[in-house]
Design a protein around this motif. Structure first.
Motif, PDB file in Angstrom:
ATOM      1  N   GLU A 190      31.928  28.459  36.106  1.00 23.42           N
ATOM      2  CA  GLU A 190      32.496  27.686  34.996  1.00 23.42           C
ATOM      3  C   GLU A 190      31.401  27.195  34.060  1.00 23.42           C
ATOM      4  O   GLU A 190      31.585  27.169  32.835  1.00 23.42           O
ATOM      5  CB  GLU A 190      33.301  26.516  35.554  1.00 23.42           C
ATOM      6  N   ILE A 191      30.254  26.798  34.609  1.00 26.82           N
ATOM      7  CA  ILE A 191      29.134  26.366  33.772  1.00 26.82           C
ATOM      8  C   ILE A 191      28.661  27.515  32.883  1.00 26.82           C
ATOM      9  O   ILE A 191      28.424  27.334  31.681  1.00 26.82           O
ATOM     10  CB  ILE A 191      27.980  25.848  34.655  1.00 26.82           C
ATOM     11  N   ALA A 192      28.531  28.708  33.463  1.00 29.53           N
ATOM     12  CA  ALA A 192      28.068  29.867  32.690  1.00 29.53           C
ATOM     13  C   ALA A 192      29.050  30.208  31.574  1.00 29.53           C
ATOM     14  O   ALA A 192      28.650  30.454  30.426  1.00 29.53           O
ATOM     15  CB  ALA A 192      27.877  31.070  33.611  1.00 29.53           C
ATOM     16  N   ILE A 193      30.350  30.218  31.886  1.00 27.70           N
ATOM     17  CA  ILE A 193      31.369  30.555  30.889  1.00 27.70           C
ATOM     18  C   ILE A 193      31.392  29.514  29.777  1.00 27.70           C
ATOM     19  O   ILE A 193      31.504  29.841  28.587  1.00 27.70           O
ATOM     20  CB  ILE A 193      32.749  30.681  31.554  1.00 27.70           C
ATOM     21  N   GLY A 194      31.243  28.247  30.155  1.00 27.92           N
ATOM     22  CA  GLY A 194      31.263  27.181  29.156  1.00 27.92           C
ATOM     23  C   GLY A 194      30.051  27.172  28.259  1.00 27.92           C
ATOM     24  O   GLY A 194      30.116  26.719  27.112  1.00 27.92           O
ATOM     25  N   ALA A 195      28.921  27.671  28.767  1.00 28.54           N
ATOM     26  CA  ALA A 195      27.674  27.619  28.005  1.00 28.54           C
ATOM     27  C   ALA A 195      27.466  28.827  27.109  1.00 28.54           C
ATOM     28  O   ALA A 195      26.668  28.776  26.175  1.00 28.54           O
ATOM     29  CB  ALA A 195      26.488  27.495  28.964  1.00 28.54           C
ATOM     30  N   HIS A 196      28.183  29.911  27.356  1.00 27.45           N
ATOM     31  CA  HIS A 196      27.949  31.166  26.626  1.00 27.45           C
ATOM     32  C   HIS A 196      29.277  31.654  26.060  1.00 27.45           C
ATOM     33  O   HIS A 196      30.169  32.055  26.804  1.00 27.45           O
ATOM     34  CB  HIS A 196      27.350  32.207  27.579  1.00 27.45           C
ATOM     35  N   SER A 197      29.383  31.626  24.748  1.00 29.22           N
ATOM     36  CA  SER A 197      30.654  31.958  24.100  1.00 29.22           C
ATOM     37  C   SER A 197      31.094  33.395  24.348  1.00 29.22           C
ATOM     38  O   SER A 197      32.286  33.713  24.264  1.00 29.22           O
ATOM     39  CB  SER A 197      30.558  31.711  22.590  1.00 29.22           C
ATOM     40  N   GLY A 198      30.166  34.266  24.674  1.00 30.95           N
ATOM     41  CA  GLY A 198      30.516  35.665  24.880  1.00 30.95           C
ATOM     42  C   GLY A 198      30.851  36.021  26.315  1.00 30.95           C
ATOM     43  O   GLY A 198      31.102  37.188  26.616  1.00 30.95           O
ATOM     44  N   LEU A 199      30.860  35.019  27.215  1.00 33.78           N
ATOM     45  CA  LEU A 199      31.133  35.288  28.625  1.00 33.78           C
ATOM     46  C   LEU A 199      32.514  34.798  29.018  1.00 33.78           C
ATOM     47  O   LEU A 199      32.979  33.752  28.552  1.00 33.78           O
ATOM     48  CB  LEU A 199      30.096  34.589  29.514  1.00 33.78           C
ATOM     49  N   SER A 234      28.923  50.891  34.158  1.00 33.99           N
ATOM     50  CA  SER A 234      27.771  51.261  33.329  1.00 33.99           C
ATOM     51  C   SER A 234      26.671  50.232  33.536  1.00 33.99           C
ATOM     52  O   SER A 234      26.904  49.137  34.078  1.00 33.99           O
ATOM     53  CB  SER A 234      28.159  51.298  31.847  1.00 33.99           C
ATOM     54  N   ARG A 235      25.478  50.579  33.088  1.00 37.63           N
ATOM     55  CA  ARG A 235      24.366  49.646  33.192  1.00 37.63           C
ATOM     56  C   ARG A 235      24.641  48.404  32.361  1.00 37.63           C
ATOM     57  O   ARG A 235      24.306  47.285  32.773  1.00 37.63           O
ATOM     58  CB  ARG A 235      23.073  50.319  32.719  1.00 37.63           C
ATOM     59  N   ALA A 236      25.261  48.558  31.190  1.00 37.72           N
ATOM     60  CA  ALA A 236      25.574  47.413  30.341  1.00 37.72           C
ATOM     61  C   ALA A 236      26.531  46.452  31.046  1.00 37.72           C
ATOM     62  O   ALA A 236      26.372  45.230  30.969  1.00 37.72           O
ATOM     63  CB  ALA A 236      26.174  47.892  29.017  1.00 37.72           C
ATOM     64  N   GLN A 237      27.528  47.007  31.735  1.00 39.81           N
ATOM     65  CA  GLN A 237      28.454  46.144  32.460  1.00 39.81           C
ATOM     66  C   GLN A 237      27.757  45.449  33.618  1.00 39.81           C
ATOM     67  O   GLN A 237      28.034  44.276  33.906  1.00 39.81           O
ATOM     68  CB  GLN A 237      29.641  46.961  32.963  1.00 39.81           C
ATOM     69  N   ALA A 238      26.863  46.138  34.290  1.00 39.79           N
ATOM     70  CA  ALA A 238      26.104  45.520  35.372  1.00 39.79           C
ATOM     71  C   ALA A 238      25.249  44.373  34.852  1.00 39.79           C
ATOM     72  O   ALA A 238      25.190  43.289  35.455  1.00 39.79           O
ATOM     73  CB  ALA A 238      25.230  46.564  36.056  1.00 39.79           C
ATOM     74  N   GLU A 239      24.593  44.590  33.714  1.00 37.30           N
ATOM     75  CA  GLU A 239      23.769  43.536  33.123  1.00 37.30           C
ATOM     76  C   GLU A 239      24.621  42.334  32.732  1.00 37.30           C
ATOM     77  O   GLU A 239      24.177  41.187  32.827  1.00 37.30           O
ATOM     78  CB  GLU A 239      23.019  44.079  31.911  1.00 37.30           C
ATOM     79  N   ARG A 240      25.851  42.580  32.329  1.00 32.93           N
ATOM     80  CA  ARG A 240      26.742  41.485  31.951  1.00 32.93           C
ATOM     81  C   ARG A 240      27.144  40.667  33.185  1.00 32.93           C
ATOM     82  O   ARG A 240      27.285  39.447  33.113  1.00 32.93           O
ATOM     83  CB  ARG A 240      27.982  42.035  31.244  1.00 32.93           C
ATOM     84  N   LEU A 241      27.333  41.336  34.309  1.00 35.26           N
ATOM     85  CA  LEU A 241      27.631  40.604  35.542  1.00 35.26           C
ATOM     86  C   LEU A 241      26.437  39.742  35.956  1.00 35.26           C
ATOM     87  O   LEU A 241      26.606  38.581  36.368  1.00 35.26           O
ATOM     88  CB  LEU A 241      28.000  41.580  36.657  1.00 35.26           C
ATOM     89  N   TRP A 242      25.249  40.291  35.862  1.00 35.69           N
ATOM     90  CA  TRP A 242      24.053  39.514  36.183  1.00 35.69           C
ATOM     91  C   TRP A 242      23.844  38.377  35.186  1.00 35.69           C
ATOM     92  O   TRP A 242      23.241  37.347  35.535  1.00 35.69           O
ATOM     93  CB  TRP A 242      22.819  40.408  36.218  1.00 35.69           C
ATOM     94  N   LEU A 243      24.344  38.541  33.959  1.00 37.18           N
ATOM     95  CA  LEU A 243      24.194  37.490  32.951  1.00 37.18           C
ATOM     96  C   LEU A 243      24.901  36.208  33.384  1.00 37.18           C
ATOM     97  O   LEU A 243      24.438  35.103  33.074  1.00 37.18           O
ATOM     98  CB  LEU A 243      24.737  37.979  31.607  1.00 37.18           C
ATOM     99  N   LEU A 244      26.006  36.345  34.090  1.00 36.89           N
ATOM    100  CA  LEU A 244      26.679  35.154  34.623  1.00 36.89           C
ATOM    101  C   LEU A 244      25.722  34.346  35.495  1.00 36.89           C
ATOM    102  O   LEU A 244      25.654  33.115  35.395  1.00 36.89           O
ATOM    103  CB  LEU A 244      27.902  35.560  35.442  1.00 36.89           C
ATOM    104  N   ARG A 245      25.002  35.026  36.346  1.00 39.36           N
ATOM    105  CA  ARG A 245      24.043  34.367  37.243  1.00 39.36           C
ATOM    106  C   ARG A 245      22.912  33.716  36.457  1.00 39.36           C
ATOM    107  O   ARG A 245      22.509  32.576  36.716  1.00 39.36           O
ATOM    108  CB  ARG A 245      23.505  35.418  38.222  1.00 39.36           C
ATOM    109  N   GLU A 246      22.405  34.416  35.458  1.00 40.15           N
ATOM    110  CA  GLU A 246      21.272  33.908  34.694  1.00 40.15           C
ATOM    111  C   GLU A 246      21.662  32.720  33.822  1.00 40.15           C
ATOM    112  O   GLU A 246      20.947  31.711  33.768  1.00 40.15           O
ATOM    113  CB  GLU A 246      20.686  35.032  33.837  1.00 40.15           C
ATOM    114  N   VAL A 247      22.796  32.820  33.129  1.00 40.49           N
ATOM    115  CA  VAL A 247      23.235  31.740  32.245  1.00 40.49           C
ATOM    116  C   VAL A 247      23.558  30.488  33.054  1.00 40.49           C
ATOM    117  O   VAL A 247      23.270  29.361  32.634  1.00 40.49           O
ATOM    118  CB  VAL A 247      24.447  32.186  31.405  1.00 40.49           C
TER     119      VAL A 247
END
Length: 484
Positions: A267-276, A323-336
């Motif tokens: 929830e923190i990641a989704i709230g902090a990043h408008s594109g997630l 795809s690699r882009a989708q994988a990077e997007r999943l990891w973006l949740l963790r990073e954000v």
């Protein structure tokens, strides 16, 4: 008559006279950025900042500092979290920044080895390994700015520890400048070398207290040609652990990451990043981000699909990156999530480990106790399941006066550390001790451990000039600086 210069100015003048031109900075405008770390919580004023370009210059610098009895603290990328690299000695410290020593000296695709200087940024070292069709598997969020010397000094962990081990498991050899300026050349790339004591291991994780690492020889691996990433939701941490055990058995050694994320962090990641947004069709109490990687002729996609199918009722919902882009997007949740958890302010960071079999009990007990004691605080929990490393962080309640932060952090940390003790764990899994965790470390260390550690420090740095007050208590060996 000549004016009497302050002691600090005399020290810097003596050091500058012995150093090559342009190596020493002492003006406040030039040295300010070396006096604070990434957290912003730890600040200090360098006596001066040295920027050596070679191991010879580091050696020359340390000989001078040893003669002048100047205290020294080495620095990498200042991404540490325990205050180990920020100048803090009461007599002042010369910062030794390795940022100019940033070359990859060699990559050998037959030996699967790399030799690189301590100031090389981790991402750049990984890129050069990849260019040789190899993998340097150290991986974590700060890899774009942290430097290899700091990774060695803290025995850095990260996402891939369950498959490749901590940093110390990847180090084949080191080049180290000692406190008196002598250079220990242990920079070997041998896989097997059983000639007595393995001295390099003493420097790994020593946080700059025993010597200054100037170069490292790393073990590399074949670069994976296939990577499969999935995010799945489960009902509880207990179910996440059951899924982990299944993954270790069904996916063999191809499992390279298994990250635990509780719903609050998502929830923190989704709230902090408008594109997630939540990739799953329904919110789940607990999420697992897992990754498999392989080369050669393994059908990795089939393997992960069969594994997820076999998981049955353990998995409530899930998504497999196509795809690699989708994988990077999943990891973006963790990073954000990690970047956004403090709402831009201070928060309690913990970095604990417990036996893998005790993770579920530890998490449950700690969250119940924290929620009962501090119901308005936000507890953010995530970690690397495969090595028992959990980050349980506490964000102050919104609107809380900053004057109350320290009391909250101290009390909440005590709750977490008490649970760590009950489950036979460690208060520091990968960030180190530094200054921030020194008291908690000393309170838990047995007398013989402290005696042996003190003897090692006395042997390697008899004047206690290197990173004083980190890990072990500050000691003044011979009356303070010679220039005072």
């Amino acid at each position: 008559m000549h004016a009497v210069l302050p002691a600090e100015e005399l020290a810097v003048a003596a050091l500058r006279a012995a150093m090559p031109a342009g190596m020493l900075l002492s003006d406040g405008a030039d040295t300010d950025r070396y006096g604070r770390d990434w957290t912003g919580d730890h600040r200090g004023r360098p006596l001066a900042v040295a920027l050596p370009r070679s191991v010879e210059e580091v050696s020359m610098l340390m000989r001078c500092c040893h003669e002048l009895r100047l205290h020294v603290v080495p620095q990498g990328g200042l991404t540490g979290l325990v205050g180990a690299a920020v100048p803090s000695h009461p007599d002042g410290e010369v910062v030794v920044s390795l940022e100019r020593m940033n070359r990859v000296r060699s990559v050998d695709a037959i030996d699967f080895t790399m030799v690189a200087e301590a100031g090389c940024i981790l991402d750049e070292a990984k890129a050069q390994a990849e260019a040789a069709d190899c993998l340097l598997p150290i991986s974590f969020g700060a890899q774009g700015s942290c430097r290899l010397g700091g990774n060695i000094a803290t025995n850095a962990g990260g996402f891939n520890v369950l498959r490749y081990g901590m940093t110390r498991d990847l180090v084949l050899g080191l080049e180290v400048v000692m406190a008196d300026g002598r250079v220990w050349n242990g920079l070997r790339t041998l896989r097997k070398d059983n000639r007595g004591y393995d001295l390099k291991q003493l420097f790994i994780g020593s946080e700059g207290t025993l010597g200054i690492v100037t170069a490292v020889a790393f073990k590399l691996y074949p670069r994976p040609t296939q990577v499969e990433t999935a995010l799945v939701g489960v009902a509880s941490v207990e179910d996440a652990m059951a899924l982990y055990v299944l993954a270790r058995r069904e996916c063999s050694d191809l499992l390279s990451a298994f990250e635990l994320l509780l719903r609050g962090g998502i929830e923190i990641a989704i709230g902090a990043h408008s594109g997630l947004d939540d990739p799953l069709s329904q919110p789940c109490p607990v999420y697992v981000l897992l990754e498999l990687s392989a080369g050669g002729r393994v059908d990795l996609r089939r393997l992960i699909e069969d594994f997820l199918a076999d998981a049955g009722d353990l998995v409530l919902d899930g998504v497999l990156a196509s795809s690699r882009a989708q994988a990077e997007r999943l990891w973006l949740l963790r990073e954000v999530m990690v970047e956004a958890q403090g709402r831009g302010g201070r928060y309690l960071r913990t970095d604990i480990s417990v036996p893998i079999s005790r993770i579920a009990a530890f998490v449950s007990e700690s969250i119940v106790a924290l929620d009962a004691a501090y119901p308005d605080a936000c507890v953010v929990t995530y970690g690397h399941v495969g090595d028992g490393n959990i980050h349980m962080n506490v964000v102050p309640p919104e609107g809380m006066a900053t004057e109350g932060y320290d009391d909250l952090f101290h009390a909440a940390e005590a709750v977490i550390f008490d649970a760590v003790d009950r489950h036979g764990g460690s208060i520091s899994a990968e960030h180190g001790i530094g200054r921030v965790k020194q008291r908690a470390f000393l309170d838990r260390a047995d007398p013989l451990t402290l005696e042996l550690a003190g003897r090692i420090k006395d042997s390697f740095d008899p004047r206690h000039l290197l990173s004083g007050g980190r890990i072990l208590p500050l000691r003044d060996i011979d009356g303070g600086p010679a220039w005072s």
